[in-house]
Design a protein around this motif. Structure first.
Motif, PDB file in Angstrom:
ATOM      1  N   LEU A   1       0.835  -1.194   0.000  1.00 20.82           N
ATOM      2  CA  LEU A   1       0.000   0.000   0.000  1.00 20.82           C
ATOM      3  C   LEU A   1       0.873   1.247   0.000  1.00 20.82           C
ATOM      4  O   LEU A   1       0.579   2.222  -0.690  1.00 20.82           O
ATOM      5  N   ALA A   2       1.967   1.214   0.737  1.00 18.51           N
ATOM      6  CA  ALA A   2       2.875   2.364   0.773  1.00 18.51           C
ATOM      7  C   ALA A   2       3.392   2.692  -0.623  1.00 18.51           C
ATOM      8  O   ALA A   2       3.433   3.864  -1.015  1.00 18.51           O
ATOM      9  N   GLU A   3       3.780   1.681  -1.386  1.00 20.78           N
ATOM     10  CA  GLU A   3       4.266   1.913  -2.748  1.00 20.78           C
ATOM     11  C   GLU A   3       3.194   2.545  -3.626  1.00 20.78           C
ATOM     12  O   GLU A   3       3.466   3.477  -4.388  1.00 20.78           O
ATOM     13  N   LEU A   4       1.976   2.043  -3.524  1.00 25.02           N
ATOM     14  CA  LEU A   4       0.889   2.602  -4.325  1.00 25.02           C
ATOM     15  C   LEU A   4       0.602   4.051  -3.946  1.00 25.02           C
ATOM     16  O   LEU A   4       0.376   4.893  -4.816  1.00 25.02           O
ATOM     17  N   LEU A   5       0.605   4.336  -2.658  1.00 22.07           N
ATOM     18  CA  LEU A   5       0.361   5.709  -2.224  1.00 22.07           C
ATOM     19  C   LEU A   5       1.413   6.663  -2.781  1.00 22.07           C
ATOM     20  O   LEU A   5       1.086   7.763  -3.235  1.00 22.07           O
ATOM     21  N   VAL A   6       2.655   6.234  -2.767  1.00 21.53           N
ATOM     22  CA  VAL A   6       3.730   7.061  -3.307  1.00 21.53           C
ATOM     23  C   VAL A   6       3.540   7.247  -4.813  1.00 21.53           C
ATOM     24  O   VAL A   6       3.709   8.348  -5.344  1.00 21.53           O
ATOM     25  N   ARG A   7       3.152   6.201  -5.514  1.00 20.33           N
ATOM     26  CA  ARG A   7       2.961   6.265  -6.967  1.00 20.33           C
ATOM     27  C   ARG A   7       1.784   7.163  -7.357  1.00 20.33           C
ATOM     28  O   ARG A   7       1.724   7.647  -8.478  1.00 20.33           O
ATOM     29  N   LEU A   8       0.853   7.404  -6.443  1.00 17.91           N
ATOM     30  CA  LEU A   8      -0.252   8.310  -6.748  1.00 17.91           C
ATOM     31  C   LEU A   8       0.226   9.746  -6.897  1.00 17.91           C
ATOM     32  O   LEU A   8      -0.440  10.574  -7.507  1.00 17.91           O
ATOM     33  N   GLY A   9       1.396  10.028  -6.329  1.00 21.07           N
ATOM     34  CA  GLY A   9       1.996  11.347  -6.468  1.00 21.07           C
ATOM     35  C   GLY A   9       1.108  12.464  -5.959  1.00 21.07           C
ATOM     36  O   GLY A   9       0.378  12.303  -4.989  1.00 21.07           O
ATOM     37  N   SER A  10       1.133  13.587  -6.659  1.00 20.14           N
ATOM     38  CA  SER A  10       0.386  14.762  -6.202  1.00 20.14           C
ATOM     39  C   SER A  10      -1.118  14.523  -6.213  1.00 20.14           C
ATOM     40  O   SER A  10      -1.847  15.135  -5.438  1.00 20.14           O
TER      41      SER A  10
ATOM     42  N   GLY B   1      -2.660  12.009  -5.058  1.00 19.91           N
ATOM     43  CA  GLY B   1      -3.045  11.406  -3.791  1.00 19.91           C
ATOM     44  C   GLY B   1      -2.829  12.268  -2.565  1.00 19.91           C
ATOM     45  O   GLY B   1      -3.395  12.006  -1.509  1.00 19.91           O
ATOM     46  N   LEU B   2      -2.024  13.323  -2.685  1.00 17.92           N
ATOM     47  CA  LEU B   2      -1.661  14.100  -1.502  1.00 17.92           C
ATOM     48  C   LEU B   2      -2.834  14.775  -0.808  1.00 17.92           C
ATOM     49  O   LEU B   2      -2.875  14.845   0.401  1.00 17.92           O
ATOM     50  N   GLY B   3      -3.785  15.278  -1.543  1.00 16.36           N
ATOM     51  CA  GLY B   3      -4.889  16.007  -0.929  1.00 16.36           C
ATOM     52  C   GLY B   3      -6.085  15.153  -0.559  1.00 16.36           C
ATOM     53  O   GLY B   3      -7.118  15.682  -0.164  1.00 16.36           O
ATOM     54  N   LEU B   4      -5.940  13.853  -0.661  1.00 15.19           N
ATOM     55  CA  LEU B   4      -7.088  12.980  -0.404  1.00 15.19           C
ATOM     56  C   LEU B   4      -7.264  12.671   1.083  1.00 15.19           C
ATOM     57  O   LEU B   4      -6.319  12.727   1.854  1.00 15.19           O
ATOM     58  N   THR B   5      -8.488  12.337   1.415  1.00 19.64           N
ATOM     59  CA  THR B   5      -8.821  11.812   2.736  1.00 19.64           C
ATOM     60  C   THR B   5      -9.125  10.337   2.553  1.00 19.64           C
ATOM     61  O   THR B   5      -9.866   9.958   1.632  1.00 19.64           O
ATOM     62  N   TRP B   6      -8.556   9.502   3.424  1.00 25.05           N
ATOM     63  CA  TRP B   6      -8.630   8.045   3.257  1.00 25.05           C
ATOM     64  C   TRP B   6      -9.457   7.386   4.341  1.00 25.05           C
ATOM     65  O   TRP B   6      -9.392   7.755   5.507  1.00 25.05           O
ATOM     66  N   ARG B   7     -10.174   6.367   3.907  1.00 25.64           N
ATOM     67  CA  ARG B   7     -10.875   5.466   4.822  1.00 25.64           C
ATOM     68  C   ARG B   7     -10.460   4.047   4.424  1.00 25.64           C
ATOM     69  O   ARG B   7     -10.499   3.689   3.250  1.00 25.64           O
ATOM     70  N   VAL B   8     -10.035   3.265   5.407  1.00 28.19           N
ATOM     71  CA  VAL B   8      -9.505   1.934   5.139  1.00 28.19           C
ATOM     72  C   VAL B   8     -10.303   0.909   5.931  1.00 28.19           C
ATOM     73  O   VAL B   8     -10.620   1.120   7.102  1.00 28.19           O
ATOM     74  N   GLU B   9     -10.623  -0.209   5.270  1.00 31.66           N
ATOM     75  CA  GLU B   9     -11.324  -1.316   5.918  1.00 31.66           C
ATOM     76  C   GLU B   9     -10.573  -2.610   5.633  1.00 31.66           C
ATOM     77  O   GLU B   9      -9.972  -2.762   4.575  1.00 31.66           O
ATOM     78  N   PHE B  10     -10.660  -3.535   6.580  1.00 33.19           N
ATOM     79  CA  PHE B  10      -9.968  -4.815   6.469  1.00 33.19           C
ATOM     80  C   PHE B  10     -10.940  -5.949   6.737  1.00 33.19           C
ATOM     81  O   PHE B  10     -11.764  -5.859   7.642  1.00 33.19           O
TER      82      PHE B  10
ATOM     83  N   ALA C   1      -9.797   4.433 -10.356  1.00 32.92           N
ATOM     84  CA  ALA C   1      -9.629   5.877 -10.166  1.00 32.92           C
ATOM     85  C   ALA C   1     -10.470   6.631 -11.182  1.00 32.92           C
ATOM     86  O   ALA C   1     -10.648   6.160 -12.314  1.00 32.92           O
ATOM     87  N   VAL C   2     -10.961   7.792 -10.778  1.00 34.09           N
ATOM     88  CA  VAL C   2     -11.754   8.610 -11.701  1.00 34.09           C
ATOM     89  C   VAL C   2     -10.866   9.321 -12.718  1.00 34.09           C
ATOM     90  O   VAL C   2     -11.343   9.721 -13.771  1.00 34.09           O
ATOM     91  N   ASP C   3      -9.598   9.476 -12.431  1.00 30.91           N
ATOM     92  CA  ASP C   3      -8.667  10.174 -13.308  1.00 30.91           C
ATOM     93  C   ASP C   3      -7.815   9.145 -14.054  1.00 30.91           C
ATOM     94  O   ASP C   3      -6.998   8.441 -13.455  1.00 30.91           O
ATOM     95  N   GLU C   4      -7.998   9.060 -15.355  1.00 29.16           N
ATOM     96  CA  GLU C   4      -7.271   8.093 -16.172  1.00 29.16           C
ATOM     97  C   GLU C   4      -5.765   8.289 -16.085  1.00 29.16           C
ATOM     98  O   GLU C   4      -4.988   7.342 -16.229  1.00 29.16           O
ATOM     99  N   ARG C   5      -5.312   9.519 -15.811  1.00 30.28           N
ATOM    100  CA  ARG C   5      -3.869   9.780 -15.709  1.00 30.28           C
ATOM    101  C   ARG C   5      -3.242   8.991 -14.562  1.00 30.28           C
ATOM    102  O   ARG C   5      -2.092   8.562 -14.642  1.00 30.28           O
ATOM    103  N   VAL C   6      -4.001   8.784 -13.497  1.00 28.38           N
ATOM    104  CA  VAL C   6      -3.506   7.989 -12.367  1.00 28.38           C
ATOM    105  C   VAL C   6      -3.268   6.558 -12.816  1.00 28.38           C
ATOM    106  O   VAL C   6      -2.214   5.976 -12.550  1.00 28.38           O
ATOM    107  N   LEU C   7      -4.220   5.997 -13.515  1.00 33.39           N
ATOM    108  CA  LEU C   7      -4.072   4.621 -13.993  1.00 33.39           C
ATOM    109  C   LEU C   7      -2.935   4.511 -15.007  1.00 33.39           C
ATOM    110  O   LEU C   7      -2.173   3.547 -14.986  1.00 33.39           O
ATOM    111  N   SER C   8      -2.801   5.499 -15.880  1.00 32.38           N
ATOM    112  CA  SER C   8      -1.700   5.494 -16.859  1.00 32.38           C
ATOM    113  C   SER C   8      -0.350   5.527 -16.163  1.00 32.38           C
ATOM    114  O   SER C   8       0.589   4.832 -16.568  1.00 32.38           O
ATOM    115  N   GLU C   9      -0.239   6.338 -15.126  1.00 31.30           N
ATOM    116  CA  GLU C   9       1.011   6.421 -14.370  1.00 31.30           C
ATOM    117  C   GLU C   9       1.342   5.074 -13.718  1.00 31.30           C
ATOM    118  O   GLU C   9       2.489   4.621 -13.747  1.00 31.30           O
TER     119      GLU C   9
END
Length: 106
Positions: free
Chosen positions: A3-12, A14-23, A87-95
């Motif tokens: 998850l840490a790697e994915l968060l970093v790959r989201l780049g800018s 992902g920075l302004g997002l608010t997260w909710r996580v469930e397990f 993701a709603v932004d195709e650029r995120v998936l492309s990255e």
């Protein structure tokens, strides 16, 4: 991939997002803390990143990222080895495809 790697790959994005996580399965005490922080208004990206060290593996976990109150990205991990990213932004998936050439579209 963690998850840490994915968060970093989201780049800018992902920075302004608010997260909710469930397990479905709690495998680490940090999972309890992530769920606790998710119960209220959620947590910012840097807080989530601080709880997801590179060695934390999750089983059947879902992290939902919100921009204001709009769901914009969902990261779902299955059995600590397979991720589904929406993701709603195709650029995120492309990255992500660029950094992980073995990724496939479902």
């Amino acid at each position: 991939m963690t998850l840490a790697e994915l968060l970093v790959r989201l780049g800018s994005f992902g920075l302004g997002l608010t997260w909710r996580v469930e397990f479905d399965e709690i495998v680490d005490p940090r999972c309890v803390e992530m769920e606790r922080r998710s119960a209220d208004a959620g947590m910012d990206t840097l807080t989530l990143l601080s709880l997801t060290t590179p060695f934390l593996q999750l089983i059947d976990a879902e992290a939902r990222g919100f921009a204001e109150d709009k769901l914009v990205v969902v990261l779902t991990e299955f059995d600590s080895s397979l991720w589904d990213v929406r993701a709603v932004d195709e650029r995120v998936l492309s990255e992500l495809r660029h950094h992980y050439p073995g990724a496939t579209d479902l």
